[in-house]
Design a protein around this motif. Structure first.
Motif, PDB file in Angstrom:
ATOM      1  N   GLN A  23       0.811  -1.214   0.000  1.00 35.40           N
ATOM      2  CA  GLN A  23       0.000   0.000   0.000  1.00 35.40           C
ATOM      3  C   GLN A  23       0.846   1.267   0.000  1.00 35.40           C
ATOM      4  O   GLN A  23       0.309   2.369  -0.124  1.00 35.40           O
ATOM      5  CB  GLN A  23      -0.923   0.008   1.217  1.00 35.40           C
ATOM      6  N   GLN A  24       2.170   1.113   0.168  1.00 33.32           N
ATOM      7  CA  GLN A  24       3.101   2.240   0.179  1.00 33.32           C
ATOM      8  C   GLN A  24       2.642   3.329   1.141  1.00 33.32           C
ATOM      9  O   GLN A  24       2.487   4.495   0.776  1.00 33.32           O
ATOM     10  CB  GLN A  24       3.264   2.826  -1.226  1.00 33.32           C
ATOM     11  N   ALA A  25       2.471   2.927   2.420  1.00 33.06           N
ATOM     12  CA  ALA A  25       1.923   3.868   3.388  1.00 33.06           C
ATOM     13  C   ALA A  25       2.571   3.707   4.751  1.00 33.06           C
ATOM     14  O   ALA A  25       2.986   2.613   5.141  1.00 33.06           O
ATOM     15  CB  ALA A  25       0.416   3.661   3.523  1.00 33.06           C
ATOM     16  N   LEU A  26       2.675   4.825   5.461  1.00 33.27           N
ATOM     17  CA  LEU A  26       3.081   4.876   6.858  1.00 33.27           C
ATOM     18  C   LEU A  26       1.882   5.364   7.660  1.00 33.27           C
ATOM     19  O   LEU A  26       1.361   6.448   7.395  1.00 33.27           O
ATOM     20  CB  LEU A  26       4.268   5.825   7.046  1.00 33.27           C
ATOM     21  N   THR A  27       1.436   4.557   8.630  1.00 31.79           N
ATOM     22  CA  THR A  27       0.256   4.897   9.424  1.00 31.79           C
ATOM     23  C   THR A  27       0.642   4.999  10.895  1.00 31.79           C
ATOM     24  O   THR A  27       1.361   4.144  11.417  1.00 31.79           O
ATOM     25  CB  THR A  27      -0.844   3.837   9.263  1.00 31.79           C
ATOM     26  N   ILE A  28       0.172   6.049  11.561  1.00 34.03           N
ATOM     27  CA  ILE A  28       0.442   6.274  12.978  1.00 34.03           C
ATOM     28  C   ILE A  28      -0.835   5.989  13.768  1.00 34.03           C
ATOM     29  O   ILE A  28      -1.914   6.490  13.429  1.00 34.03           O
ATOM     30  CB  ILE A  28       0.903   7.723  13.240  1.00 34.03           C
ATOM     31  N   PHE A  29      -0.700   5.180  14.824  1.00 29.92           N
ATOM     32  CA  PHE A  29      -1.821   4.853  15.698  1.00 29.92           C
ATOM     33  C   PHE A  29      -1.532   5.352  17.108  1.00 29.92           C
ATOM     34  O   PHE A  29      -0.406   5.294  17.582  1.00 29.92           O
ATOM     35  CB  PHE A  29      -2.054   3.340  15.753  1.00 29.92           C
ATOM     36  N   ASP A  30      -2.592   5.832  17.780  1.00 33.47           N
ATOM     37  CA  ASP A  30      -2.542   6.137  19.203  1.00 33.47           C
ATOM     38  C   ASP A  30      -3.603   5.265  19.861  1.00 33.47           C
ATOM     39  O   ASP A  30      -4.801   5.512  19.709  1.00 33.47           O
ATOM     40  CB  ASP A  30      -2.817   7.616  19.458  1.00 33.47           C
TER      41      ASP A  30
END
Length: 243
Positions: A23-30
């Motif tokens: 998906q060529q993505a960086l995802t940030i979760f809290d």
């Protein structure tokens, strides 16, 4: 959705980042909530938060807000506070970068299919050292050493484990192989590696107080076998004593 790499934020125990390869993505979760998502120029493989203790992070007020990730033959730096995301890309050889480790307080190590280990200075985002052809096959994983401030464990495609360190451009590179020195070899490809500090080593400190405590290397192979090398920091001493 393909390969994913995950890292926790050492400065915020509820925050994590995930890189999605296809998906060529960086995802940030809290916690369980997605707080931001960035598109990557290439296919990412690994990611790490830059902790607050790093010189780059503290001097720019970015403690825990910078993420470094590997994509193609680059190490990319993302500031998760901005909408732009990527702030800088550092070229890493000619092959795909598959391994990433934060070393000491202000260094990044990376390596991949061209079998070269790169060290970068996070204070200037410049190359510190380059160790070429340190493995026979591709580098697939890196983990920092707790005992040697510039050393990393290197896992390669042919089941080999190395402990390598650089002299920061002063020609003091050293390389210790557990495969050649003590005969340990994984039974198949490494799918997970880690290091664990074990307190005082009991074997005496290194020069200049560099080696202050012992550690263990642990790894799992794709056949489900678990390996543990106790006092694995001695791999470098084996290399020195053989000279």
């Amino acid at each position: 959705s393909g390969y994913h790499g995950v890292a926790l934020n050492p400065s915020n125990d509820t925050q994590a980042c995930v890189v999605s390869h296809w998906q060529q993505a960086l995802t940030i979760f809290d916690g369980d909530k997605q707080v931001s998502r960035f598109g990557c120029l290439f296919l990412p493989t690994q990611a790490q938060f830059v902790p607050e203790r790093s010189t780059e992070s503290s001097s720019h007020g970015g403690g825990g807000n910078l993420v470094v990730l590997t994509e193609s033959n680059y190490v990319s730096v993302y500031d998760i506070r901005t909408s732009k995301g990527c702030q800088k890309r550092l070229a890493v050889g000619n092959g795909d970068s598959l391994g990433l480790a934060l070393v000491g307080d202000n260094m990044i190590a990376s390596g991949g299919t061209d079998r070269t280990l790169f060290y970068f200075d996070m204070r200037k985002w410049s190359t510190l050292a380059r160790l070429q052809n340190i493995t026979k096959y591709e580098i697939i994983g890196l983990r920092p050493s707790f005992s040697h401030r510039s050393a990393v464990y290197v896992a390669s495609l042919d089941h080999e484990i190395l402990l390598a360190t650089c002299g920061l451009g002063k020609g003091k590179e050293r390389l210790g192989s557990h495969l050649t020195r003590q005969g340990l070899r994984g039974d198949s490809r490494w799918i997970g590696i880690a290091t664990k500090a074990m307190g005082e080593s009991g074997g005496g400190g290194g020069k200049g107080g560099e080696e202050r405590r012992g550690e263990s290397f642990v790894g799992v192979t794709d056949t489900g076998r678990f390996y543990c090398i106790r006092n694995s920091q001695r791999m470098l001493r084996c290399s020195d004593s053989s000279k």
